[in-house]
Every structure is written in C-alpha cells, then in structure tokens.
Design a protein around this motif. Structure first.
Motif, PDB file in Angstrom:
ATOM      1  N   UNK A 192       7.827  47.877  -8.541  1.00 21.54           N
ATOM      2  CA  UNK A 192       6.711  48.905  -8.947  1.00 21.54           C
ATOM      3  C   UNK A 192       6.516  49.679  -9.018  1.00 21.54           C
ATOM      4  N   UNK A 193       6.369  50.717  -8.466  1.00 22.70           N
ATOM      5  CA  UNK A 193       6.199  51.834  -8.415  1.00 22.70           C
ATOM      6  C   UNK A 193       6.313  53.016  -8.881  1.00 22.70           C
ATOM      7  N   UNK A 194       7.592  52.696  -9.622  1.00 24.48           N
ATOM      8  CA  UNK A 194       8.032  53.015 -11.453  1.00 24.48           C
ATOM      9  C   UNK A 194       6.747  52.878 -12.052  1.00 24.48           C
ATOM     10  N   UNK A 195       5.853  51.995 -12.206  1.00 26.08           N
ATOM     11  CA  UNK A 195       4.780  52.355 -12.698  1.00 26.08           C
ATOM     12  C   UNK A 195       3.764  52.719 -12.687  1.00 26.08           C
ATOM     13  N   UNK A 196       4.152  53.989 -11.547  1.00 30.35           N
ATOM     14  CA  UNK A 196       3.002  55.419 -11.647  1.00 30.35           C
ATOM     15  C   UNK A 196       3.275  56.285 -12.686  1.00 30.35           C
ATOM     16  N   UNK A 197       4.822  56.231 -12.942  1.00 23.77           N
ATOM     17  CA  UNK A 197       4.935  57.565 -14.206  1.00 23.77           C
ATOM     18  C   UNK A 197       3.967  57.245 -15.569  1.00 23.77           C
ATOM     19  N   UNK A 198       3.818  55.789 -15.815  1.00 24.73           N
ATOM     20  CA  UNK A 198       3.922  55.471 -16.972  1.00 24.73           C
ATOM     21  C   UNK A 198       1.918  55.763 -16.817  1.00 24.73           C
ATOM     22  N   UNK A 199       1.053  55.346 -15.446  1.00 21.45           N
ATOM     23  CA  UNK A 199       0.176  55.955 -15.403  1.00 21.45           C
ATOM     24  C   UNK A 199      -0.149  57.425 -15.526  1.00 21.45           C
ATOM     25  N   UNK A 200       0.584  58.675 -15.158  1.00 20.67           N
ATOM     26  CA  UNK A 200       0.702  59.534 -15.158  1.00 20.67           C
ATOM     27  C   UNK A 200       0.419  60.306 -16.614  1.00 20.67           C
TER      28      UNK A 200
END
Length: 475
Positions: A439-447
């Motif tokens: 789930x934490x990898x989705x932060x990169x998409x948000x950035x």
C-alpha cells in the motif's frame, strides 16, 4: 480567480474570540479523529472477540463510516451555507459522540457496522462548516496555516485514541474504551455552542458587502469552479491517494506491531501514539506554515511541498515497517510522519483560496466526498483484503490447509498443536507486513499528481498568488 483579501474587514468577532474558536475547533476535530480512528487501536481486540477477518475490520473502520459520512456531507454542507454553522457543528458533535459510545454495546459485526454508520452520519457535519468558519475568520494568505492548526486535530486525535484506547483495552476491554472516548464529546458540544459566534460570511474577502445577501452557488457551479481548474483536480487526486494509503495502513499499523512483536496494548498505545502524534503533528503545522511562506513567492510550492514530502515518506515508512525490532521501527517512524502530513495545510489552503465565500462549505464537502469515499471508504478494506490474501499465501506454503479455516481471527483454535499456532501467528504477522508495504508504494503515485499540479501552477514561476493557476482552455 480569487478576490483580493480584505484584512481590515470586520468579521463580527474579536481577535481573542477568533483565536479561542480556532482552538476549540481544533479540539472538536481531535474528538472527531479519536472517534473515527479508535477502531485502529482496538481492532486486534475486536477481531479476536468477534472472530472477524481483516477485510471485515477494514469495512468497520472504512466503508461503514465513509459511506454515510460522504453521502450526507453535501446536504449538511449546503445547509451550513444558509444556517448558523456553530449550532450545526455542536449538534453533529453530540450525535457522533453518542454513537461512538453506543458502539461499545455492539454484540456482533452487523451491530457494530450499524453503529459506525451512525458515527459517520454525525461527523459529516463537522469539517465543511468548520472550514467555512475558519475561512471567514482568516485572510487568504493565512488560511493554509489556520487550516493546518485546525487539522492538527488529525494527529492529535490519532495519538489520543492510541494512548487512551491502548490503556483502556488492556485494563478493561474494547467496549469500555468506546464508551469512555465517546461521551466527552457531548460536553464539548455544549462548550462550543456557548463560546463560539457566527462570523460575517466573506468578510476577509473583497466585495464582502454583497456576500451576506448572495445565494450560494449551486453544486454544479461549485464543481465546475473547483474541478475545472486542472491544478486543483490533480491536487484532489493526489490527496485522495494519500488518504487511500494513510487510512488503509493506519488501520492496521497498530495491529502490525502486536502481531509482529507481540507488544501489549497499553505499551504500544503509549509509544506508537506519542511517536506518531509528534511527527504527524509537526508535519501538519510545518506544512501549512511553510506553504504560506513559500507560496508568497512561488505559488507552485503549494503543490511541490506535498510532492517532495510524499517522495520522502514512502521509502522511510517502508524501512520502518520492515525492521526486525520494534524499538528500531519506532525510531524510524518519527521521520516519515513529518513529510507525509505536510500535504494537509497546502491542499486545504489552495481549495479555500480558490472557492468563493458562499461555496466553501460545499467545496469542502465535495472534496471530502472524493477523498474519503476512496481513501477512507476503500483504503482500509483494500489493505485488509491484501493482508488476508498475503497471510493466506504464506500459510498455504506451510501445507497446513486453509488459513481462514485453521486460523479463525488470525490465530489457531485453543488446544491446537504448537506447529499450527506458530504457523497461524507467523502468517498473520508477515501478511500484515506485506499488505502495508504494498500500500505504501501508492504514495509515489500521489506525489506524481502533486507534481503535475505544480506544472499547471507554473512550476517555479514567480507569481505570488494564493490560488492555483486558472484552468487551461483547450487548444
């Protein structure tokens, strides 16, 4: 384009009362997040007592709350454009606090699900009118900071819920914890109604004399005004993805430390609550202040600051959740919260500087519909489903059968062989870690979306305005 600020306008309240109102609103938002997120602290105890899956636990934390929270957010926001916002917030605070206490009487998953719906119904009337009040008390170039102070209730509420919930569940049980954290909100509702006053709408904006008599723009007009702006559209997508990850991983972070390191509820609540509250709180306040400071020079910093924060937060969170000792993991947890929560102030500041005075409550509700329906509504369930899937895969590798059958509630039945007990707890711990890391990898998409928003705001173009760039026209 946003009207120029009108700092000399009379809001109808004194500076001292304005400061008091902001402080009490922050306390209300703290109660809001205690009641909203308390199940993350109590989740493991509820799971073992009611024998439910992590996906069901995610539904209780997410969709049960978010479905009605988002659905009723818009009509309550529309109502707040016309009625006394102070009274509306006080009534809703009493409702959701009472429903939180009632959750403690639930005897099964369905009853707890229905009570959580009640909490969501009450909390739907909090932030839209609160944001509208704050925007009528502070000038445009101070709004990100003021909204960040209000939003400090997010980490503070999460911290209070973790510390108090952990102690209460260890010394009593999860039912007592829900009653104890729920009831104080009813008293706070009365305090707020007695202390707060309704400010003049739009007093801090130019042409304020016409605002009080204007009819609020329609929902369609509000949507076109906000989301027709490409920069704000990408900021909203980015914030939604941040919520998806934050609510999802936050629901199971507490359970992770219990499952992986066998920590006690009270010890974990104190340590995790203080660590998370300190880092997230500082990140929230600094994000608002820094974006207002930098935004005076280059408006793109309202989007660049969250993007940079998320690019740092993702890998540092992953490092924290993959340490072999809980003490090392907690030390690492201090860092990512500073960067993760920096997005709140600038995101809300952009929204309220773009919105017109009579559409701000509706704008907040529309924004939260998107962010919370996906982030809060789906994030915890998606994380729980990922954990269930990962735990089942790890357990299946042991050749002991089906995880759900052999490990109800994530643990082996009483009297089971030591090998089965070890396999169940090991698969549950590793599966929780796997789900959180993915789930934490989705932060990169948000950035990425915040970076796109910065591009539409002129990147580093020196143009000091508080709102994002106007939407680009086709061609």
């Amino acid at each position: 384009m946003l009207n120029a600020s009108n700092p000399s306008a009379d809001t109808g309240i004194t500076p001292a009362r304005r400061t008091t109102m902001l402080a009490v609103l922050m306390m209300i938002y703290t109660v809001n997040f205690v009641d909203r997120t308390i199940l993350a602290t109590l989740g493991q105890a509820i799971k073992l007592d009611l024998l439910i899956t992590d996906a069901q636990l995610g539904l209780l934390q997410g969709l049960a709350f978010a479905a009605f929270y988002t659905t009723l957010g818009i009509p309550l926001a529309r109502l707040s454009e016309r009625v006394n916002r102070v009274s509306l917030i006080a009534i809703c605070l009493a409702v959701w606090s009472g429903m939180t206490a009632l959750c403690g009487a639930a005897q099964n998953f369905v009853q707890l699900f229905l009570c959580r719906i009640g909490v969501g119904i009450g909390e739907a009337g909090c932030s839209p009118p609160a944001h509208s009040l704050i925007s009528d008390m502070y000038a445009p170039r101070k709004r990100a900071t003021a909204l960040a102070i209000y939003s400090f209730g997010i980490p503070l509420g999460t911290m209070v819920g973790a510390v108090s919930g952990g102690w209460l569940v260890e010394h009593f049980n999860w039912r007592v914890a829900l009653v104890v954290v729920g009831l104080p909100g009813i008293a706070l509702a009365l305090v707020f109604r007695l202390l707060a006053r309704e400010p003049v709408r739009g007093a801090m904006d130019a042409a304020a004399t016409t605002v009080a008599t204007e009819a609020p723009p329609s929902i369609r007009e509000t949507i076109a005004h906000l989301f027709g702006n490409r920069a704000f559209l990408h900021i909203t997508i980015g914030a939604t993805l941040v919520g998806f990850v934050g609510y999802g991983t936050g629901t199971f972070a507490y359970a992770y430390f219990i499952r992986m390191f066998h920590m006690g509820y009270a010890e974990l609540g104190l340590v995790y609550g203080l660590v998370g509250g300190l880092s997230a709180g500082l990140g929230t306040l600094l994000g608002g202040w820094m974006s207002d400071w930098a935004g005076k020079r280059r408006r793109s910093w309202y989007a660049l600051l969250p993007a940079i924060g998320l690019l740092i937060a993702a890998p540092t969170y992953i490092v924290a959740f993959t340490r072999g000792e809980w003490i090392t993991a907690m030390w690492w947890m201090l860092l990512p919260g500073l960067f993760h929560y920096a997005y709140i102030g600038p995101t809300l500041g952009v929204m309220h500087n773009l919105a017109l005075p009579r559409m701000r409550a509706t704008a907040t509700a529309l924004f939260f519909v998107v962010v919370n329906l996906v982030g809060l509504g789906i994030g915890p369930y998606a994380t729980g489903a990922l954990i269930d899937y990962a735990a089942n895969r790890r357990f299946s590798a042991s050749g002991l059968g089906d995880f759900a059958t052999q490990c109800p509630g994530g643990v082996a039945a009483p009297g089971a062989a030591d090998s089965l007990q070890s396999a169940c707890t090991g698969a549950m711990a590793q599966g929780t870690q796997d789900g959180i890391v993915i789930m934490l990898l989705v932060f990169l998409w948000a950035a990425l979306h915040y970076l796109i928003a910065a591009r539409h705001m002129g990147w580093l173009k020196r143009e000091a305005v508080a709102s994002p760039a106007p939407a680009r026209q086709p061609g």
